[in-house]
Design a protein around this motif. Structure first.
Motif, PDB file in Angstrom:
ATOM      1  N   LYS A  15      20.181 -18.553  18.673  1.00 49.77           N
ATOM      2  CA  LYS A  15      19.256 -19.538  19.250  1.00 49.77           C
ATOM      3  C   LYS A  15      17.833 -18.994  19.202  1.00 49.77           C
ATOM      4  CE  LYS A  15      18.798 -22.702  23.139  1.00 49.77           C
ATOM      5  NZ  LYS A  15      19.341 -23.188  24.403  1.00 49.77           N
ATOM      6  N   SER A  19      14.690 -20.758  17.500  1.00 54.86           N
ATOM      7  CA  SER A  19      13.498 -21.075  18.295  1.00 54.86           C
ATOM      8  C   SER A  19      12.252 -20.429  17.707  1.00 54.86           C
ATOM      9  CB  SER A  19      13.684 -20.671  19.764  1.00 54.86           C
ATOM     10  OG  SER A  19      13.703 -19.278  19.920  1.00 54.86           O
ATOM     11  N   ASP A  88       8.885 -26.789  25.498  1.00 59.66           N
ATOM     12  CA  ASP A  88      10.341 -26.904  25.609  1.00 59.66           C
ATOM     13  C   ASP A  88      11.053 -25.761  24.881  1.00 59.66           C
ATOM     14  OD1 ASP A  88      10.048 -29.214  27.096  1.00 59.66           O
ATOM     15  OD2 ASP A  88      10.536 -30.573  25.441  1.00 59.66           O
ATOM     16  N   GLY A  92      13.363 -22.601  26.260  1.00 58.35           N
ATOM     17  CA  GLY A  92      14.765 -22.675  25.859  1.00 58.35           C
ATOM     18  C   GLY A  92      15.390 -24.044  26.125  1.00 58.35           C
ATOM     19  N   ASP A  93      14.544 -25.042  26.310  1.00 62.43           N
ATOM     20  CA  ASP A  93      15.027 -26.395  26.617  1.00 62.43           C
ATOM     21  C   ASP A  93      15.317 -27.182  25.331  1.00 62.43           C
ATOM     22  OD1 ASP A  93      14.717 -25.852  29.281  1.00 62.43           O
ATOM     23  OD2 ASP A  93      12.739 -26.781  29.426  1.00 62.43           O
ATOM     24  N   PHE A  94      16.296 -26.707  24.561  1.00 61.93           N
ATOM     25  CA  PHE A  94      16.739 -27.449  23.384  1.00 61.93           C
ATOM     26  C   PHE A  94      18.183 -27.072  23.117  1.00 61.93           C
ATOM     27  CE2 PHE A  94      15.284 -23.446  21.669  1.00 61.93           C
ATOM     28  CZ  PHE A  94      16.142 -23.160  20.622  1.00 61.93           C
ATOM     29  N   GLN A  95      18.852 -27.949  22.405  1.00 67.96           N
ATOM     30  CA  GLN A  95      20.248 -27.707  22.049  1.00 67.96           C
ATOM     31  C   GLN A  95      20.375 -27.731  20.538  1.00 67.96           C
ATOM     32  OE1 GLN A  95      22.591 -30.696  23.973  1.00 67.96           O
ATOM     33  NE2 GLN A  95      22.370 -29.776  25.993  1.00 67.96           N
ATOM     34  N   MET A  96      21.337 -27.011  20.056  1.00 70.84           N
ATOM     35  CA  MET A  96      21.590 -26.956  18.623  1.00 70.84           C
ATOM     36  C   MET A  96      22.875 -27.740  18.338  1.00 70.84           C
ATOM     37  SD  MET A  96      20.369 -22.976  18.005  1.00 70.84           S
ATOM     38  CE  MET A  96      21.788 -22.604  17.112  1.00 70.84           C
ATOM     39  N   ALA A  97      22.782 -28.666  17.392  1.00 69.65           N
ATOM     40  CA  ALA A  97      23.943 -29.449  17.004  1.00 69.65           C
ATOM     41  C   ALA A  97      24.717 -28.692  15.931  1.00 69.65           C
ATOM     42  CB  ALA A  97      23.506 -30.803  16.493  1.00 69.65           C
ATOM     43  N   GLU A  98      25.964 -29.058  15.808  1.00 73.91           N
ATOM     44  CA  GLU A  98      26.781 -28.431  14.754  1.00 73.91           C
ATOM     45  C   GLU A  98      26.676 -29.205  13.490  1.00 73.91           C
ATOM     46  OE1 GLU A  98      30.629 -26.988  15.685  1.00 73.91           O
ATOM     47  OE2 GLU A  98      30.136 -26.855  17.796  1.00 73.91           O
TER      48      GLU A  98
END
Length: 98
Positions: A15, A19, A88, A92-98
């Motif tokens: 991550k 980032s 953001d 660390g305000d994000f998500q990683m999709a697969e």
């Protein structure tokens, strides 16, 4: 490519790596928008809000100035969006999709 094998290895990224890459990209975009905004501020010797007020109250039609105003407002909005994304990502305000 006869005689060679294609490697189907999976690339693993952390991550933090993602980032850092995103931050680099967004910081570059931020600089581009800041330069465009500075160019317009210098051209009209004004900030966006003052320029918009002057243009709206002017009795002379200046199509170039109206076009510049539209661009100026868009650059300003893009800059705000980029700054939010930068914040953001730093938080660390994000998500990683697969």
């Amino acid at each position: 490519m006869s005689g060679s094998k294609i490697n189907n290895a999976v690339v693993i990224l952390t991550k933090k790596q993602v980032s850092d890459s995103l931050l680099t990209d967004y910081m570059s975009r931020k600089q581009e928008f800041q330069k465009k905004l500075a160019t317009l501020e210098q051209k009209y010797q004004s900030d966006l809000q003052t320029f918009e007020t002057q243009l709206e109250n002017s009795s002379v039609e200046n199509f170039e100035a109206w076009d510049d105003l539209i661009q100026w407002k868009a650059y300003h909005q893009f800059l705000l969006e980029i700054e939010t994304k930068i914040t953001d990502i730093r938080n660390g305000d994000f998500q990683m999709a697969e």
